[in-house]
Scaffold this active site. Structure first.
Site, PDB file in Angstrom:
ATOM      1  N   HIS A 151      -9.621  -6.843 -17.773  1.00  0.00           N
ATOM      2  CA  HIS A 151      -9.997  -8.211 -17.406  1.00  0.00           C
ATOM      3  C   HIS A 151      -8.713  -8.954 -17.038  1.00  0.00           C
ATOM      4  O   HIS A 151      -7.644  -8.655 -17.582  1.00  0.00           O
ATOM      5  CB  HIS A 151     -10.652  -8.852 -18.640  1.00  0.00           C
ATOM      6  CG  HIS A 151     -11.266 -10.190 -18.413  1.00  0.00           C
ATOM      7  ND1 HIS A 151     -10.528 -11.337 -18.364  1.00  0.00           N
ATOM      8  CD2 HIS A 151     -12.556 -10.554 -18.239  1.00  0.00           C
ATOM      9  CE1 HIS A 151     -11.351 -12.370 -18.180  1.00  0.00           C
ATOM     10  NE2 HIS A 151     -12.582 -11.921 -18.098  1.00  0.00           N
ATOM     11  N   ASP A 168      -7.723  -5.444 -26.553  1.00  0.00           N
ATOM     12  CA  ASP A 168      -8.582  -6.568 -26.156  1.00  0.00           C
ATOM     13  C   ASP A 168     -10.005  -6.185 -26.551  1.00  0.00           C
ATOM     14  O   ASP A 168     -10.643  -5.363 -25.891  1.00  0.00           O
ATOM     15  CB  ASP A 168      -8.443  -6.787 -24.639  1.00  0.00           C
ATOM     16  CG  ASP A 168      -9.491  -7.753 -24.102  1.00  0.00           C
ATOM     17  OD1 ASP A 168     -10.358  -8.204 -24.866  1.00  0.00           O
ATOM     18  OD2 ASP A 168      -9.429  -8.051 -22.892  1.00  0.00           O
ATOM     19  N   GLN A 195     -15.152  -7.264 -25.519  1.00  0.00           N
ATOM     20  CA  GLN A 195     -16.456  -6.653 -25.239  1.00  0.00           C
ATOM     21  C   GLN A 195     -16.884  -5.638 -26.287  1.00  0.00           C
ATOM     22  O   GLN A 195     -17.908  -4.981 -26.136  1.00  0.00           O
ATOM     23  CB  GLN A 195     -16.434  -5.976 -23.856  1.00  0.00           C
ATOM     24  CG  GLN A 195     -16.312  -6.928 -22.704  1.00  0.00           C
ATOM     25  CD  GLN A 195     -17.465  -7.919 -22.616  1.00  0.00           C
ATOM     26  OE1 GLN A 195     -18.550  -7.684 -23.140  1.00  0.00           O
ATOM     27  NE2 GLN A 195     -17.228  -9.040 -21.974  1.00  0.00           N
ATOM     28  N   LYS A 200     -18.785 -14.183 -27.691  1.00  0.00           N
ATOM     29  CA  LYS A 200     -19.382 -12.930 -27.223  1.00  0.00           C
ATOM     30  C   LYS A 200     -20.022 -12.158 -28.377  1.00  0.00           C
ATOM     31  O   LYS A 200     -20.442 -11.017 -28.227  1.00  0.00           O
ATOM     32  CB  LYS A 200     -18.324 -12.077 -26.526  1.00  0.00           C
ATOM     33  CG  LYS A 200     -17.829 -12.717 -25.220  1.00  0.00           C
ATOM     34  CD  LYS A 200     -16.877 -11.839 -24.482  1.00  0.00           C
ATOM     35  CE  LYS A 200     -16.070 -12.570 -23.436  1.00  0.00           C
ATOM     36  NZ  LYS A 200     -16.792 -12.812 -22.180  1.00  0.00           N
ATOM     37  N   CYS A 214     -13.988 -11.022 -13.061  1.00  0.00           N
ATOM     38  CA  CYS A 214     -12.604 -11.264 -13.495  1.00  0.00           C
ATOM     39  C   CYS A 214     -11.872  -9.949 -13.692  1.00  0.00           C
ATOM     40  O   CYS A 214     -11.097  -9.786 -14.657  1.00  0.00           O
ATOM     41  CB  CYS A 214     -12.539 -12.086 -14.788  1.00  0.00           C
ATOM     42  SG  CYS A 214     -13.192 -13.719 -14.623  1.00  0.00           S
TER      43      CYS A 214
HETATM   44  N1  PMP Z   1     -11.271  -9.583 -22.001  1.00  0.00           N
HETATM   45  C1  PMP Z   1     -12.469  -9.089 -21.696  1.00  0.00           C
HETATM   46  C2  PMP Z   1     -12.654  -7.600 -21.666  1.00  0.00           C
HETATM   47  C3  PMP Z   1     -13.523  -9.952 -21.413  1.00  0.00           C
HETATM   48  O1  PMP Z   1     -14.720  -9.464 -21.096  1.00  0.00           O
HETATM   49  C4  PMP Z   1     -13.309 -11.350 -21.472  1.00  0.00           C
HETATM   50  C5  PMP Z   1     -14.421 -12.332 -21.157  1.00  0.00           C
HETATM   51  N2  PMP Z   1     -15.177 -12.043 -20.032  1.00  0.00           N
HETATM   52  C6  PMP Z   1     -12.040 -11.811 -21.807  1.00  0.00           C
HETATM   53  C7  PMP Z   1     -11.034 -10.902 -22.065  1.00  0.00           C
HETATM   54  C8  PMP Z   1     -11.740 -13.264 -21.905  1.00  0.00           C
HETATM   55  O2  PMP Z   1     -12.459 -13.835 -22.935  1.00  0.00           O
HETATM   56  P1  PMP Z   1     -12.526 -15.438 -23.094  1.00  0.00           P
HETATM   57  O3  PMP Z   1     -12.961 -15.962 -21.754  1.00  0.00           O
HETATM   58  O4  PMP Z   1     -13.540 -15.635 -24.167  1.00  0.00           O
HETATM   59  O5  PMP Z   1     -11.174 -15.899 -23.453  1.00  0.00           O
END
Ligand code: PMP
Length: 406
Positions: free
Chosen positions: A123, A200, A203, A226, A364
């Site tokens: 991401h 990270d 997910q 999430k 993203c």
């Molecule tokens: N890493 C991953 C793998 C994600 O899926 C996301 C959210 N889509 C993020 C980071 C960022 O998370 P947040 O927007 O809650 O900061």
């Protein structure tokens, strides 16, 4: 021991509504999950009964709020099996956690010519902070490639590790393709190379029982929103001996031991990393989300999610014009796909007209889209409140969409 899915679903008030005269089918859980009533109530209870600033008040409400906030920290520690609540830093979310680490780690440990490894699956939140850091420090960002299925190439990873590798930052589960990465192996290889590892977990946290001691990761980041909790709150776990060495990220109240114009000293862990008034209400909401997951059993939720993902995948494989993007050996909760000849945005719009919420675009994660030779996908991401009946409606809606576009 399974769970009764109808009783599970009934706990989410938002799911009772109709969208465009159809019962809502919510398949955008990788973006954010819905919130059960007990999470909503916990936040409301805080503002109704004991809202107060914490850590510095002698009065009743402040002490009550402080106790609740610090008890929630212990719940998070137990949830991810950290050794101490000093290892739990509350942040705004995964993005904030990674930015905190990129700054503090960079200031403390990174020198010109050092290297940081990320993967092609990441991401943007787990790419850009490292890129910014590398630019600042004249360090180098290296990238683990993936194969056509969306699995990381571990041989290539091994080749990237060298004496200049300071940190490896990889996702536990890919938000774009659903790939479950072999993080234990990745961590083990990094440690043999004397490199540190951030996972990270954005997910993974709602789907997999995370044990940071068993993984032996140095840092682990996730977002509450999430995992059935509120937005605006997240966690950075870090091993205590490492966090103690790191420079603080932001300066301000709470993070100091003493301030003078000659010299300021910093507070102990975890407060050194929590400058300013914290988000007490949402920390309590996060604790309620943890209790919710524990009450249901994360393994039970995972069984339902896997059933739905497998069913959706097998039904989609039967549709001629569908191309599934991301066929990793181990996947969690995500079905990314394209329909030949129809733009993902158009598919998303038609599905919405039939009450089905999916996400379209690059999620993203532009680099992995580029690697797959596409601009974006349609992504259905599942939670334990999604049912096989919803998948049947989804499949019908896809057939209708194909008919409409010819
Ligand atoms: N890493 C991953 C793998 C994600 O899926 C996301 C959210 N889509 C993020 C980071 C960022 O998370 P947040 O927007 O809650 O900061």
């Amino acid at each position: 021991m399974g769970i009764n899915q109808n009783q599970f679903i009934a706990q989410f008030p938002i799911l009772k509504q109709q969208i465009n005269k159809y019962p809502l089918v919510y398949f955008d859980n990788a973006a954010t999950t819905q919130k059960p009533q007990m999470v909503i109530d916990r936040i409301s209870n805080y503002y109704t009964n004991f809202n107060s600033n914490i850590h510095r008040g002698v009065h009743h409400l402040s002490q009550k709020a402080t106790d609740a906030y610090e008890k929630a920290r212990i719940s998070v520690k137990d949830f991810i099996h950290a050794t101490s609540s000093k290892e739990i830093i509350f942040t705004k979310g995964t993005t904030d956690s990674i930015n905190l680490l990129a700054f503090s780690f960079g200031e403390t440990f990174l020198k010109e010519g050092d290297e940081i490894i990320v993967s092609e699956l990441e991401h943007h939140s787990n790419i850009v902070p490292w890129q910014m850091l590398c630019e600042r420090k004249k360090a180098k960002l290296r990238v683990i490639p993936v194969n056509d299925e969306g699995d990381l190439l571990l041989n290539e990873y091994s080749k990237l590790l060298n004496e200049r590798t300071r940190l490896v930052a990889v996702g536990h589960v890919s938000n774009a393709l659903g790939t479950l990465n072999p993080v234990k192996k990745i961590i083990d290889l990094a440690h043999k190379n004397k490199s540190l590892v951030l996972i990270d977990g954005a997910q993974a946290i709602a789907h997999i029982s995370v044990n940071v001691q068993d993984l032996d990761c140095d840092f682990y980041a996730f977002s509450s929103h999430k995992m059935y909790g509120p937005m605006g709150i997240g966690v950075l776990f870090g091993k205590k001996n490492l966090l103690e060495q790191l420079q603080p990220y932001q300066g301000g109240g709470e993070m100091i031991a003493s301030v003078s114009f000659e010299k300021t000293t910093y507070n102990e862990l975890p407060f050194k990393f929590e400058a300013g008034t914290p988000n007490v209400a949402d920390v309590l909401g996060l604790e309620a989300a943890i209790e919710f997951i524990q009450k249901e059993g994360i393994e039970n939720l995972a069984v339902l999610e896997e059933e739905v993902l497998n069913y959706a995948t097998s039904e989609f494989q039967k549709i001629d014009r569908i191309q599934i993007i991301g066929k990793a050996k181990n996947k969690v909760g995500v079905l990314s796909f394209l329909i030949d000849g129809i733009h993902p945005y158009d598919v998303g719009t038609i599905l919405d007209q039939m009450g089905i919420a999916v996400r379209t675009g690059n999620h993203c994660a532009e680099p992995i889209m580029k690697r797959m030779g596409i601009r974006g996908t349609i992504r259905a991401s599942f939670s334990a409140y999604n049912t096989k009946e919803e998948i049947d409606r989804f499949v019908q809606a896809i057939h209708k969409t194909i008919e409409m576009f010819g």
